[in-house]
Scaffold this motif. Structure first.
Motif, PDB file in Angstrom:
ATOM      1  N   GLU A   1       0.831  -1.210   0.000  1.00  0.00           N
ATOM      2  CA  GLU A   1       0.000   0.000   0.000  1.00  0.00           C
ATOM      3  C   GLU A   1       0.865   1.260   0.000  1.00  0.00           C
ATOM      4  O   GLU A   1       0.522   2.257  -0.651  1.00  0.00           O
ATOM      5  N   THR A   2       1.973   1.221   0.705  1.00  0.00           N
ATOM      6  CA  THR A   2       2.865   2.378   0.742  1.00  0.00           C
ATOM      7  C   THR A   2       3.496   2.594  -0.622  1.00  0.00           C
ATOM      8  O   THR A   2       3.633   3.740  -1.083  1.00  0.00           O
ATOM      9  N   PHE A   3       3.894   1.508  -1.287  1.00  0.00           N
ATOM     10  CA  PHE A   3       4.448   1.623  -2.633  1.00  0.00           C
ATOM     11  C   PHE A   3       3.417   2.251  -3.578  1.00  0.00           C
ATOM     12  O   PHE A   3       3.745   3.143  -4.368  1.00  0.00           O
ATOM     13  N   GLN A   4       2.187   1.805  -3.474  1.00  0.00           N
ATOM     14  CA  GLN A   4       1.127   2.364  -4.313  1.00  0.00           C
ATOM     15  C   GLN A   4       0.908   3.840  -4.015  1.00  0.00           C
ATOM     16  O   GLN A   4       0.626   4.641  -4.912  1.00  0.00           O
ATOM     17  N   ARG A   5       1.062   4.208  -2.768  1.00  0.00           N
ATOM     18  CA  ARG A   5       0.910   5.619  -2.399  1.00  0.00           C
ATOM     19  C   ARG A   5       2.037   6.465  -3.005  1.00  0.00           C
ATOM     20  O   ARG A   5       1.793   7.587  -3.471  1.00  0.00           O
ATOM     21  N   ILE A   6       3.257   5.959  -2.992  1.00  0.00           N
ATOM     22  CA  ILE A   6       4.376   6.678  -3.611  1.00  0.00           C
ATOM     23  C   ILE A   6       4.050   6.992  -5.069  1.00  0.00           C
ATOM     24  O   ILE A   6       4.282   8.108  -5.551  1.00  0.00           O
ATOM     25  N   ILE A   7       3.502   6.003  -5.752  1.00  0.00           N
ATOM     26  CA  ILE A   7       3.133   6.184  -7.162  1.00  0.00           C
ATOM     27  C   ILE A   7       2.013   7.209  -7.293  1.00  0.00           C
ATOM     28  O   ILE A   7       2.103   8.153  -8.093  1.00  0.00           O
ATOM     29  N   SER A   8       0.957   7.046  -6.505  1.00  0.00           N
ATOM     30  CA  SER A   8      -0.232   7.897  -6.638  1.00  0.00           C
ATOM     31  C   SER A   8       0.060   9.363  -6.324  1.00  0.00           C
ATOM     32  O   SER A   8      -0.609  10.262  -6.844  1.00  0.00           O
ATOM     33  N   GLU A   9       1.065   9.606  -5.481  1.00  0.00           N
ATOM     34  CA  GLU A   9       1.387  10.982  -5.107  1.00  0.00           C
ATOM     35  C   GLU A   9       2.420  11.621  -6.029  1.00  0.00           C
ATOM     36  O   GLU A   9       2.882  12.737  -5.783  1.00  0.00           O
ATOM     37  N   GLY A  10       2.757  10.910  -7.103  1.00  0.00           N
ATOM     38  CA  GLY A  10       3.551  11.516  -8.165  1.00  0.00           C
ATOM     39  C   GLY A  10       5.048  11.539  -7.974  1.00  0.00           C
ATOM     40  O   GLY A  10       5.756  12.295  -8.652  1.00  0.00           O
ATOM     41  N   HIS A  11       5.558  10.714  -7.077  1.00  0.00           N
ATOM     42  CA  HIS A  11       7.002  10.653  -6.895  1.00  0.00           C
ATOM     43  C   HIS A  11       7.631   9.755  -7.961  1.00  0.00           C
ATOM     44  O   HIS A  11       6.972   8.892  -8.528  1.00  0.00           O
ATOM     45  N   THR A  12       8.891   9.969  -8.225  1.00  0.00           N
ATOM     46  CA  THR A  12       9.624   9.135  -9.171  1.00  0.00           C
ATOM     47  C   THR A  12      10.145   7.903  -8.436  1.00  0.00           C
ATOM     48  O   THR A  12      10.513   7.973  -7.264  1.00  0.00           O
ATOM     49  N   ILE A  13      10.182   6.773  -9.140  1.00  0.00           N
ATOM     50  CA  ILE A  13      10.583   5.513  -8.524  1.00  0.00           C
ATOM     51  C   ILE A  13      11.688   4.854  -9.336  1.00  0.00           C
ATOM     52  O   ILE A  13      11.670   4.866 -10.561  1.00  0.00           O
ATOM     53  N   GLY A  14      12.652   4.286  -8.618  1.00  0.00           N
ATOM     54  CA  GLY A  14      13.725   3.543  -9.267  1.00  0.00           C
ATOM     55  C   GLY A  14      13.876   2.166  -8.656  1.00  0.00           C
ATOM     56  O   GLY A  14      13.409   1.893  -7.544  1.00  0.00           O
ATOM     57  N   ASN A  15      14.540   1.297  -9.388  1.00  0.00           N
ATOM     58  CA  ASN A  15      14.790  -0.084  -8.980  1.00  0.00           C
ATOM     59  C   ASN A  15      16.045  -0.119  -8.096  1.00  0.00           C
ATOM     60  O   ASN A  15      17.071   0.452  -8.437  1.00  0.00           O
ATOM     61  N   HIS A  16      15.940  -0.828  -6.953  1.00  0.00           N
ATOM     62  CA  HIS A  16      17.077  -0.934  -6.030  1.00  0.00           C
ATOM     63  C   HIS A  16      17.354  -2.405  -5.713  1.00  0.00           C
ATOM     64  O   HIS A  16      17.793  -2.728  -4.604  1.00  0.00           O
ATOM     65  N   THR A  17      17.085  -3.264  -6.690  1.00  0.00           N
ATOM     66  CA  THR A  17      17.184  -4.727  -6.634  1.00  0.00           C
ATOM     67  C   THR A  17      16.080  -5.333  -5.772  1.00  0.00           C
ATOM     68  O   THR A  17      15.367  -4.627  -5.065  1.00  0.00           O
ATOM     69  N   TYR A  18      15.960  -6.640  -5.851  1.00  0.00           N
ATOM     70  CA  TYR A  18      14.921  -7.329  -5.108  1.00  0.00           C
ATOM     71  C   TYR A  18      15.277  -7.505  -3.636  1.00  0.00           C
ATOM     72  O   TYR A  18      14.455  -7.291  -2.745  1.00  0.00           O
TER      73      TYR A  18
END
Length: 242
Positions: free
Chosen positions: A104-121
């Motif tokens: 849910e927090t990840f989805q919130r980061i997206i919904s609030e317009g922040h940029t996201i990058g990959n930091h490995t699994y």
């Protein structure tokens, strides 16, 4: 940068060998020097020794990027609340395992317009020793979690610990990622004194700086509170890594 280092090292060794007639100890010294340069290049992402990484923005205005690694975590919502209150967008380099833990927090980061990058699994402590295939698996598995959880894709990648080497360089290339580093490192994961962290970041800022922070503790949250006050006072705007 790596080409200049190689050239300088080559010229230095040739002059050194010529001056001391190429004895065993001279060759050993040159080998140890070369090893030291490789280690330095592996751990200093700003050198671009193995991978050309984005470490700052070329700009003439007072603007900086806030970037947060290793989330999402239990603390990330507080960071998001603070950023939202100040109308600031940041860049979050997320770990796949953490996304699974806090979807849910990840989805919130997206919904609030922040940029996201990959930091490995998994953000493995053995990152610098993994094979190319294992690094590709780490990156692609994180991509898969992002797609499944948030229907989100990114071409941005930040190497765990800022470590790069030939295997990581190949993995970045094969997965089509852009490596993102920093030029202001807070050391907030190893420094306990909040004021010391804040002073280190504030002192290191330049136009176009990319700041490395972690949304993993109350300590860094408190640093961010003070840092945002500083940025407003010094008339800095912010940008995200696009």
């Amino acid at each position: 940068m790596k080409h200049y280092l190689f050239i300088l090292f080559y010229l230095f060794c040739n002059a050194f060998i010529y001056a001391f007639q190429g004895t065993f100890w001279v060759y050993l010294f040159c080998f140890l020097m070369f090893s030291a340069i490789v280690v330095w290049g592996s751990f200093d992402i700003g050198l671009g020794y193995f991978v050309n990484s984005i470490t700052h923005k070329k700009t003439k205005i007072k603007e900086v990027a806030l970037t947060f690694d290793d989330g999402p975590t239990e603390f990330t919502p507080k960071f998001l609340d603070l950023l939202q209150e100040n109308n600031i967008k940041a860049t979050f380099f997320c770990i796949g395992k953490q996304i699974e833990k806090y979807p849910e927090t990840f989805q919130r980061i997206i919904s609030e317009g922040h940029t996201i990058g990959n930091h490995t699994y998994s953000h493995s402590n053995q990152t610098g020793f993994l094979s190319t295939s294992k690094m590709i698996e780490e990156i692609e598995k994180c991509d898969g979690v992002m797609l499944k959880t948030g229907n989100f894709k990114t071409d941005l990648y930040r190497p765990p610990f800022g470590v790069t080497n030939p295997n990581i360089a190949k993995a970045i290339n094969k997965t089509g990622k852009k490596s993102v580093g920093w030029n202001v490192r807070s050391l907030d994961t190893i420094t306990e004194d909040e004021n010391k962290i804040y002073r280190k970041v504030a002192k290191g800022l330049q136009k176009g700086s990319i700041i490395l922070l972690h949304d993993t503790s109350e300590k860094t949250y408190n640093v961010l509170v003070n840092l945002l006050v500083f940025l407003e006072r010094e008339k800095y705007s912010t940008f995200t890594i696009e």
